[in-house]
Design a protein around this motif. Structure first.
Motif, PDB file in Angstrom:
ATOM      1  N   VAL A  33       0.469  -1.674  -0.098  1.00  0.00           N
ATOM      2  CA  VAL A  33      -0.140   0.068   0.253  1.00  0.00           C
ATOM      3  C   VAL A  33       1.092   1.332  -0.234  1.00  0.00           C
ATOM      4  O   VAL A  33       0.904   2.634  -0.833  1.00  0.00           O
ATOM      5  N   ALA A  34       1.853   1.345   0.198  1.00  0.00           N
ATOM      6  CA  ALA A  34       2.625   2.059   0.650  1.00  0.00           C
ATOM      7  C   ALA A  34       3.469   2.727  -0.820  1.00  0.00           C
ATOM      8  O   ALA A  34       3.653   3.889  -1.104  1.00  0.00           O
ATOM      9  N   VAL A  35       4.048   1.800  -1.194  1.00  0.00           N
ATOM     10  CA  VAL A  35       4.083   2.259  -2.886  1.00  0.00           C
ATOM     11  C   VAL A  35       3.409   2.099  -3.754  1.00  0.00           C
ATOM     12  O   VAL A  35       3.302   3.243  -4.484  1.00  0.00           O
ATOM     13  N   TRP A  36       1.831   1.430  -3.519  1.00  0.00           N
ATOM     14  CA  TRP A  36       1.110   1.706  -4.710  1.00  0.00           C
ATOM     15  C   TRP A  36      -0.617   2.085  -4.115  1.00  0.00           C
ATOM     16  O   TRP A  36      -1.140   0.623  -3.990  1.00  0.00           O
ATOM     17  N   THR A  37      -0.319   3.308  -3.295  1.00  0.00           N
ATOM     18  CA  THR A  37      -1.341   3.613  -2.565  1.00  0.00           C
ATOM     19  C   THR A  37      -2.588   3.998  -3.196  1.00  0.00           C
ATOM     20  O   THR A  37      -2.708   5.548  -4.250  1.00  0.00           O
ATOM     21  N   ILE A  70      -5.927  -0.696  -1.171  1.00  0.00           N
ATOM     22  CA  ILE A  70      -6.443  -0.461   0.320  1.00  0.00           C
ATOM     23  C   ILE A  70      -7.144  -1.231   0.449  1.00  0.00           C
ATOM     24  O   ILE A  70      -7.042  -2.168   1.466  1.00  0.00           O
ATOM     25  N   LEU A  71      -8.261  -2.229  -0.026  1.00  0.00           N
ATOM     26  CA  LEU A  71      -8.910  -2.685   0.182  1.00  0.00           C
ATOM     27  C   LEU A  71      -8.065  -3.915  -0.147  1.00  0.00           C
ATOM     28  O   LEU A  71      -8.396  -4.952   1.283  1.00  0.00           O
ATOM     29  N   LEU A  72      -7.461  -4.809  -0.872  1.00  0.00           N
ATOM     30  CA  LEU A  72      -6.732  -5.497  -0.719  1.00  0.00           C
ATOM     31  C   LEU A  72      -6.317  -5.620   0.479  1.00  0.00           C
ATOM     32  O   LEU A  72      -6.227  -6.636   1.509  1.00  0.00           O
ATOM     33  N   ALA A  73      -5.584  -4.775   0.862  1.00  0.00           N
ATOM     34  CA  ALA A  73      -5.042  -4.746   2.552  1.00  0.00           C
ATOM     35  C   ALA A  73      -5.773  -5.008   3.277  1.00  0.00           C
ATOM     36  O   ALA A  73      -5.497  -5.865   4.056  1.00  0.00           O
ATOM     37  N   ILE A  74      -7.063  -4.440   2.983  1.00  0.00           N
ATOM     38  CA  ILE A  74      -7.633  -4.468   4.397  1.00  0.00           C
ATOM     39  C   ILE A  74      -8.112  -6.019   4.466  1.00  0.00           C
ATOM     40  O   ILE A  74      -8.424  -6.780   6.030  1.00  0.00           O
ATOM     41  N   ILE A  75      -8.384  -6.636   3.159  1.00  0.00           N
ATOM     42  CA  ILE A  75      -8.498  -8.252   2.804  1.00  0.00           C
ATOM     43  C   ILE A  75      -7.844  -8.894   3.594  1.00  0.00           C
ATOM     44  O   ILE A  75      -7.833  -9.687   4.662  1.00  0.00           O
ATOM     45  N   LEU A  76      -6.591  -9.034   3.499  1.00  0.00           N
ATOM     46  CA  LEU A  76      -5.281  -9.678   4.244  1.00  0.00           C
ATOM     47  C   LEU A  76      -4.722  -9.539   4.944  1.00  0.00           C
ATOM     48  O   LEU A  76      -4.390 -10.560   5.921  1.00  0.00           O
ATOM     49  N   LEU A  77      -4.829  -8.330   5.432  1.00  0.00           N
ATOM     50  CA  LEU A  77      -3.937  -7.651   6.868  1.00  0.00           C
ATOM     51  C   LEU A  77      -5.652  -8.532   7.818  1.00  0.00           C
ATOM     52  O   LEU A  77      -5.417  -9.069   8.846  1.00  0.00           O
ATOM     53  N   GLY A  78      -6.859  -8.402   7.228  1.00  0.00           N
ATOM     54  CA  GLY A  78      -7.743  -9.710   8.583  1.00  0.00           C
ATOM     55  C   GLY A  78      -7.063 -11.405   8.790  1.00  0.00           C
ATOM     56  O   GLY A  78      -7.690 -11.648   9.596  1.00  0.00           O
ATOM     57  N   LEU A 103      -4.064   2.931  10.419  1.00  0.00           N
ATOM     58  CA  LEU A 103      -5.884   2.769  10.206  1.00  0.00           C
ATOM     59  C   LEU A 103      -5.779   1.226   9.618  1.00  0.00           C
ATOM     60  O   LEU A 103      -7.218   1.330   9.616  1.00  0.00           O
ATOM     61  N   LEU A 104      -5.274   1.059   8.972  1.00  0.00           N
ATOM     62  CA  LEU A 104      -5.530  -0.253   7.868  1.00  0.00           C
ATOM     63  C   LEU A 104      -5.488  -1.444   9.059  1.00  0.00           C
ATOM     64  O   LEU A 104      -6.724  -2.609   8.839  1.00  0.00           O
ATOM     65  N   TRP A 105      -4.366  -1.651   9.819  1.00  0.00           N
ATOM     66  CA  TRP A 105      -4.788  -2.774  10.864  1.00  0.00           C
ATOM     67  C   TRP A 105      -6.301  -2.745  11.588  1.00  0.00           C
ATOM     68  O   TRP A 105      -6.491  -3.254  11.831  1.00  0.00           O
ATOM     69  N   VAL A 106      -5.979  -1.546  11.542  1.00  0.00           N
ATOM     70  CA  VAL A 106      -7.400  -1.242  12.786  1.00  0.00           C
ATOM     71  C   VAL A 106      -8.842  -1.174  11.941  1.00  0.00           C
ATOM     72  O   VAL A 106      -9.786  -2.173  12.551  1.00  0.00           O
ATOM     73  N   VAL A 107      -9.066  -1.061  10.567  1.00  0.00           N
ATOM     74  CA  VAL A 107     -10.362  -1.158  10.186  1.00  0.00           C
ATOM     75  C   VAL A 107     -10.364  -2.879   9.718  1.00  0.00           C
ATOM     76  O   VAL A 107     -11.416  -3.547   9.957  1.00  0.00           O
ATOM     77  N   ALA A 108      -9.329  -3.333   9.485  1.00  0.00           N
ATOM     78  CA  ALA A 108      -8.982  -4.879   9.157  1.00  0.00           C
ATOM     79  C   ALA A 108      -9.459  -5.723  10.578  1.00  0.00           C
ATOM     80  O   ALA A 108     -10.779  -6.814  10.511  1.00  0.00           O
ATOM     81  N   TYR A 109      -9.118  -4.772  11.514  1.00  0.00           N
ATOM     82  CA  TYR A 109      -9.739  -6.231  13.420  1.00  0.00           C
ATOM     83  C   TYR A 109     -11.138  -5.265  13.156  1.00  0.00           C
ATOM     84  O   TYR A 109     -11.488  -6.630  13.626  1.00  0.00           O
ATOM     85  N   LEU A 110     -11.544  -4.269  12.338  1.00  0.00           N
ATOM     86  CA  LEU A 110     -12.886  -4.076  12.533  1.00  0.00           C
ATOM     87  C   LEU A 110     -13.917  -4.891  12.051  1.00  0.00           C
ATOM     88  O   LEU A 110     -14.827  -5.060  11.903  1.00  0.00           O
ATOM     89  N   ILE A 139      -6.314 -16.384   3.598  1.00  0.00           N
ATOM     90  CA  ILE A 139      -7.250 -15.233   4.072  1.00  0.00           C
ATOM     91  C   ILE A 139      -8.033 -16.420   5.582  1.00  0.00           C
ATOM     92  O   ILE A 139      -8.154 -15.705   6.390  1.00  0.00           O
ATOM     93  N   PHE A 140      -8.502 -17.575   4.649  1.00  0.00           N
ATOM     94  CA  PHE A 140      -9.948 -18.402   5.538  1.00  0.00           C
ATOM     95  C   PHE A 140      -9.413 -18.812   6.588  1.00  0.00           C
ATOM     96  O   PHE A 140      -9.188 -19.626   7.845  1.00  0.00           O
ATOM     97  N   CYS A 141      -7.585 -19.828   6.421  1.00  0.00           N
ATOM     98  CA  CYS A 141      -7.528 -20.528   6.768  1.00  0.00           C
ATOM     99  C   CYS A 141      -5.563 -20.704   6.990  1.00  0.00           C
ATOM    100  O   CYS A 141      -5.111 -21.761   6.886  1.00  0.00           O
ATOM    101  N   PRO A 142      -5.199 -19.466   7.930  1.00  0.00           N
ATOM    102  CA  PRO A 142      -3.700 -19.268   7.741  1.00  0.00           C
ATOM    103  C   PRO A 142      -3.650 -20.634   8.855  1.00  0.00           C
ATOM    104  O   PRO A 142      -3.901 -21.021   9.825  1.00  0.00           O
TER     105      PRO A 142
END
Length: 312
Positions: free
Chosen positions: A41-45, A50-58, A197-204, A246-249
Motif C-alpha cells: 500500500v505504501a508503494v502503490w496507494t 487499500i481494499l486488498l490490504a484490509i482483506i489480507l490484514l484480516g 488505520l488499515l490494521w484498525v479497519v481490518a480488525y473491525l 485469508i480463511f485458514c492461515p
C-alpha cells in the motif's frame, strides 16, 4: 474411535513432535506477510490496494489468533518459555487477545466438543440458516458492528462475541494496546504512520467476517453436532491457495485432525490428514470434508446454492 486405531505408536510420536524452528518460522512468516502488505500500500496507494490490504490484514490477524491458539495448546514451541512469551507478545496481544485466558477456555471446548456443554455452541448450533439470517450476520461484520461488540467485551470483561467466549476477556488489554502502539510507531518511523488505520479497519471489519466463516467451516451444519466422533461433529476444509491466505492461515483448516489429536502442531496436520485419508479414516464420513469455503457456505446457507432443492 481413537487416533491409535489408525496410527502406530511411532507415528503418533512423529506427528506430535514439536519444533522451535518451525514455530519461529510460522511467527516470522506471519509478520513478514504483514510487513509486505503494508509495503504494497505504501508503494502503490490506491483504492484497490487499500481494499486488498484490509482483506489480507484480516487474514493475518486471524493468523496471529491461530498462533495464539497453538501457543495456548503449548504446541508453537517445545520451549514453554517461548510459548508463553512469543504466544503473548507476538501472537495474542497484537489482536488484543490473551494466550492464557484463550488457552483455558479453548481447552474446555475440546473437552466438551460433541456435547451440549460445548462453550462454542452459540457460534454455530443454529446452522443451517436462511439466506436472510446469514446476510444479516455478514452485514454486521462488514459494517464493524461485530468488531465493536468485541472491543466492548474486551473493555467490560463481560460481553460475548463470535471471537470471545464468556470469561475470556483479557485482563491484559493494556499490553495489547502497547503492542499496537509499537506497531503504529514502527509505521510512523517508516514514514507511513497513517497506514496503521488499515490494521484498525481490518480488525473491525475483515477479521470478524473471516473468523465467522472459519467457525462455520469448523463446526457449522456438520453431520452430527452432538456426537463424540470428530468425523461427525467437526469439519476439515480443503482450500484453494487464495482461501488459504485469508480463511485458514497456519493449517487451521484441518480441524477434524486437530480434534482427533490436539497434541499435533499445526504444521503437521496436513501430513496427518493425508495419512488418515490413506488408511480409511474418512470412509463413510466423506461429508465431513468440504472442498473450499464456498462449499462450506453453501452447506450452511442452502438457499445460496441454486442446486439445492427448494424448501417444502
Amino acid at each position: 474411535m481413537k487416533a491409535s486405531d489408525f496410527l502406530s505408536k511411532q507415528e503418533l510420536l512423529a506427528f506430535t513432535r514439536r519444533s522451535d524452528a518451525m514455530g519461529a518460522w510460522l511467527v516470522f512468516f506471519n509478520w513478514a506477510s504483514i510487513a509486505v502488505i503494508f509495503a504494497l500500500v505504501a508503494v502503490w496507494t490506491n483504492p484497490l490496494t487499500i481494499l486488498l490490504a484490509i482483506i489480507l490484514l484480516g487474514g493475518r490477524q486471524l493468523g496471529c489468533a491461530v498462533l495464539m491458539h497453538e501457543a495456548g495448546h503449548k504446541l508453537l514451541f517445545k520451549s514453554q518459555r517461548l510459548n508463553a512469551w512469543v504466544g503473548q507478545w507476538l501472537c495474542a496481544y497484537p489482536v488484543l487477545g490473551d494466550c492464557d485466558a484463550y488457552g483455558a477456555s479453548h481447552r474446555e471446548h475440546h473437552r466438551q466438543a460433541g456435547t451440549a456443554e460445548d462453550p462454542d455452541l452459540p457460534n454455530y448450533q443454529s446452522y443451517p440458516v436462511s439466506r436472510a439470517s446469514f446476510l444479516r450476520k455478514v452485514r454486521r461484520d462488514l459494517t464493524g458492528q461485530t468488531g465493536l461488540k468485541l472491543l466492548t467485551g474486551l473493555v467490560s470483561g463481560r460481553s460475548r462475541s463470535i471471537m470471545m467466549r464468556e470469561g475470556e476477556a483479557t485482563s491484559k488489554l493494556l499490553q495489547g494496546l502497547a503492542v499496537n502502539l509499537v506497531l503504529f510507531l514502527l509505521l510512523l518511523l517508516a514514514g507511513v504512520g497513517e497506514l496503521y488505520l488499515l490494521w484498525v479497519v481490518a480488525y473491525l471489519v475483515a477479521y470478524p467476517f473471516i473468523a465467522r466463516v472459519r467457525q462455520v467451516a469448523e463446526h457449522g451444519n456438520v453431520p452430527d453436532l452432538y456426537n463424540l466422533d470428530p468425523r461427525l461433529n467437526t469439519r476439515t476444509t480443503i482450500p484453494n491457495w487464495v482461501e488459504r491466505m485469508i480463511f485458514c492461515p497456519n493449517h487451521v483448516n484441518y480441524h477434524v485432525e486437530h480434534h482427533l489429536l490436539a497434541s499435533v502442531p499445526s504444521y503437521r496436520l496436513k501430513a496427518l490428514h493425508q495419512a488418515l485419508l490413506a488408511r480409511g479414516f474418512y470412509e463413510g464420513r466423506e461429508d465431513t470434508l468440504a472442498r473450499g469455503y464456498w462449499d462450506v457456505i453453501k452447506r450452511a446457507v442452502p438457499q445460496l446454492d441454486r442446486n439445492s432443492p427448494a424448501p417444502a
